[in-house]
Design a protein around this motif. Structure first.
Motif, mmCIF file in Angstrom:
data_model
loop_
_atom_site.group_PDB
_atom_site.id
_atom_site.type_symbol
_atom_site.label_atom_id
_atom_site.label_comp_id
_atom_site.label_asym_id
_atom_site.label_seq_id
_atom_site.Cartn_x
_atom_site.Cartn_y
_atom_site.Cartn_z
ATOM 1 N N LEU A 127 0.848 -1.193 0.000
ATOM 2 C CA LEU A 127 0.000 0.000 0.000
ATOM 3 C C LEU A 127 0.885 1.245 0.000
ATOM 4 O O LEU A 127 1.762 1.401 0.847
ATOM 5 N N ILE A 128 0.670 2.093 -0.968
ATOM 6 C CA ILE A 128 1.342 3.397 -1.014
ATOM 7 C C ILE A 128 0.318 4.425 -0.567
ATOM 8 O O ILE A 128 -0.701 4.626 -1.227
ATOM 9 N N ASP A 129 0.568 5.041 0.567
ATOM 10 C CA ASP A 129 -0.408 6.004 1.081
ATOM 11 C C ASP A 129 0.278 7.325 1.406
ATOM 12 O O ASP A 129 1.496 7.436 1.403
ATOM 13 N N TRP A 130 -0.536 8.328 1.666
ATOM 14 C CA TRP A 130 0.014 9.652 1.929
ATOM 15 C C TRP A 130 -0.969 10.468 2.752
ATOM 16 O O TRP A 130 -2.166 10.180 2.811
ATOM 17 N N ASP A 131 -0.425 11.486 3.372
ATOM 18 C CA ASP A 131 -1.221 12.433 4.146
ATOM 19 C C ASP A 131 -1.280 13.741 3.360
ATOM 20 O O ASP A 131 -0.253 14.399 3.174
ATOM 21 N N PRO A 132 -2.447 14.128 2.866
ATOM 22 C CA PRO A 132 -2.531 15.366 2.074
ATOM 23 C C PRO A 132 -2.037 16.599 2.815
ATOM 24 O O PRO A 132 -1.650 17.587 2.177
ATOM 25 N N ALA A 133 -2.033 16.534 4.142
ATOM 26 C CA ALA A 133 -1.593 17.690 4.931
ATOM 27 C C ALA A 133 -0.086 17.695 5.177
ATOM 28 O O ALA A 133 0.431 18.634 5.783
ATOM 29 N N ASP A 134 0.610 16.685 4.719
ATOM 30 C CA ASP A 134 2.055 16.592 4.927
ATOM 31 C C ASP A 134 2.751 17.722 4.163
ATOM 32 O O ASP A 134 2.663 17.796 2.937
ATOM 33 N N PRO A 135 3.467 18.610 4.853
ATOM 34 C CA PRO A 135 4.127 19.723 4.148
ATOM 35 C C PRO A 135 5.260 19.271 3.241
ATOM 36 O O PRO A 135 5.676 20.018 2.349
ATOM 37 N N ASP A 136 5.760 18.059 3.447
ATOM 38 C CA ASP A 136 6.856 17.549 2.625
ATOM 39 C C ASP A 136 6.382 16.540 1.588
ATOM 40 O O ASP A 136 7.179 15.756 1.052
ATOM 41 N N ILE A 137 5.097 16.560 1.284
ATOM 42 C CA ILE A 137 4.545 15.535 0.399
ATOM 43 C C ILE A 137 5.204 15.537 -0.976
ATOM 44 O O ILE A 137 5.373 14.476 -1.598
ATOM 45 N N ASP A 138 5.627 16.717 -1.446
ATOM 46 C CA ASP A 138 6.216 16.778 -2.785
ATOM 47 C C ASP A 138 7.644 16.258 -2.823
ATOM 48 O O ASP A 138 8.234 16.138 -3.901
ATOM 49 N N LEU A 139 8.217 15.916 -1.667
ATOM 50 C CA LEU A 139 9.556 15.351 -1.625
ATOM 51 C C LEU A 139 9.535 13.827 -1.649
ATOM 52 O O LEU A 139 10.574 13.188 -1.651
ATOM 53 N N GLY A 140 8.357 13.261 -1.653
ATOM 54 C CA GLY A 140 8.243 11.809 -1.603
ATOM 55 C C GLY A 140 8.539 11.151 -2.938
ATOM 56 O O GLY A 140 8.398 11.763 -4.003
ATOM 57 N N VAL A 141 8.977 9.905 -2.884
ATOM 58 C CA VAL A 141 9.178 9.082 -4.075
ATOM 59 C C VAL A 141 8.650 7.684 -3.783
ATOM 60 O O VAL A 141 9.005 7.092 -2.767
ATOM 61 N N ALA A 142 7.790 7.188 -4.624
ATOM 62 C CA ALA A 142 7.305 5.808 -4.516
ATOM 63 C C ALA A 142 7.922 5.003 -5.646
ATOM 64 O O ALA A 142 7.995 5.468 -6.784
ATOM 65 N N TYR A 143 8.369 3.791 -5.335
ATOM 66 C CA TYR A 143 8.984 2.942 -6.349
ATOM 67 C C TYR A 143 8.099 1.747 -6.649
ATOM 68 O O TYR A 143 7.618 1.070 -5.742
ATOM 69 N N LEU A 144 7.875 1.513 -7.922
ATOM 70 C CA LEU A 144 7.105 0.362 -8.382
ATOM 71 C C LEU A 144 8.068 -0.598 -9.051
ATOM 72 O O LEU A 144 8.686 -0.262 -10.069
ATOM 73 N N GLN A 145 8.200 -1.779 -8.497
ATOM 74 C CA GLN A 145 9.127 -2.763 -9.050
ATOM 75 C C GLN A 145 8.429 -3.561 -10.148
ATOM 76 O O GLN A 145 7.411 -4.194 -9.916
ATOM 77 N N ARG A 146 9.004 -3.527 -11.343
ATOM 78 C CA ARG A 146 8.429 -4.219 -12.493
ATOM 79 C C ARG A 146 9.500 -5.060 -13.195
ATOM 80 O O ARG A 146 9.857 -4.826 -14.350
ATOM 81 N N PRO A 147 10.059 -6.067 -12.505
ATOM 82 C CA PRO A 147 11.080 -6.904 -13.135
ATOM 83 C C PRO A 147 10.522 -7.623 -14.354
ATOM 84 O O PRO A 147 9.383 -8.072 -14.368
ATOM 85 N N GLY A 148 11.327 -7.692 -15.394
ATOM 86 C CA GLY A 148 10.907 -8.352 -16.618
ATOM 87 C C GLY A 148 10.256 -7.416 -17.619
ATOM 88 O O GLY A 148 10.143 -7.758 -18.803
#
Length: 201
Positions: A127-148
């Motif tokens: 689960l990739i989740d977030w808090d809309p009120a997080d002041p650092d939300i734009d610094l986040g990075v989510a990684y999706l692993q797609r081997p192959g």
């Protein structure tokens, strides 16, 4: 969950040059258009019953792939000019401030009603989740692993359009930066960098 980096995805992109052979050779324009179509379809009523939808649902049921735990399956049917219908079953969390990294399915149904093998897009139901009120939300990075895979799937681009920070689609040895459902040129990363980014063993 998301990974916070000091300078967000800009740091990753600046640190690793794009592969030279990428210049114009791998286009994601079609994938971006499909991703937008998925988003539009989800905003509308569920797809109407059809022979293509029935064939896709039968193939999905036979595959045994379950919806991610705690989520619901949403069906999207997209018709193509060649007569092939692409049916997606997306694992959707109850909370609209989260997405599942994987657990999504696609079936292609031909004009004669025959269904392709069920494709699973992303093996992990992280689960990739977030808090809309997080002041650092734009610094986040989510990684999706797609081997192959050799490029992001339209579903990855759709996920990126929902996530309010950068996404990196990992197709070793490359990482594809996605922001707001749009892709840029892939960047090359060595195995140690990929392990550090994704936590892969």
């Amino acid at each position: 969950m998301k990974t916070i980096l000091p300078l967000g995805f800009a740091l990753l992109c600046a640190a690793m040059p794009a592969a030279a052979e990428d210049a114009g050779e791998i286009s994601l324009t079609g994938a971006e258009a499909t991703a937008r179509a998925i988003g539009f379809a989800l905003d509308e009523a569920p797809p109407q019953a059809s022979s293509a939808l029935a064939a896709a649902q039968a193939a999905i049921a036979a595959s045994g792939h379950a919806v991610c735990e705690g989520g619901t399956g949403r069906l999207v049917a997209l018709d193509a000019p060649d007569g092939v219908t692409q049916v997606y079953r997306l694992s959707m969390p109850a909370d609209d401030t989260a997405v599942f990294a994987g657990g999504h399915l696609r079936v292609r149904v031909a004009a004669d009603g025959s269904a392709s093998e069920v494709e699973r897009i992303g093996a992990s139901c992280q689960l990739i989740d977030w808090d809309p009120a997080d002041p650092d939300i734009d610094l986040g990075v989510a990684y999706l692993q797609r081997p192959g895979a050799d490029r992001p799937d339209p579903v990855d681009l759709w996920l990126s359009s929902r996530i309010p920070f950068a996404v990196g689609v990992v197709t070793p040895p490359f990482v594809w930066p996605l922001i707001g459902g749009m892709a840029t040129s892939r960047v090359e990363a060595d195995p140690d960098m990929i392990e550090a980014m994704t936590g892969a063993e």
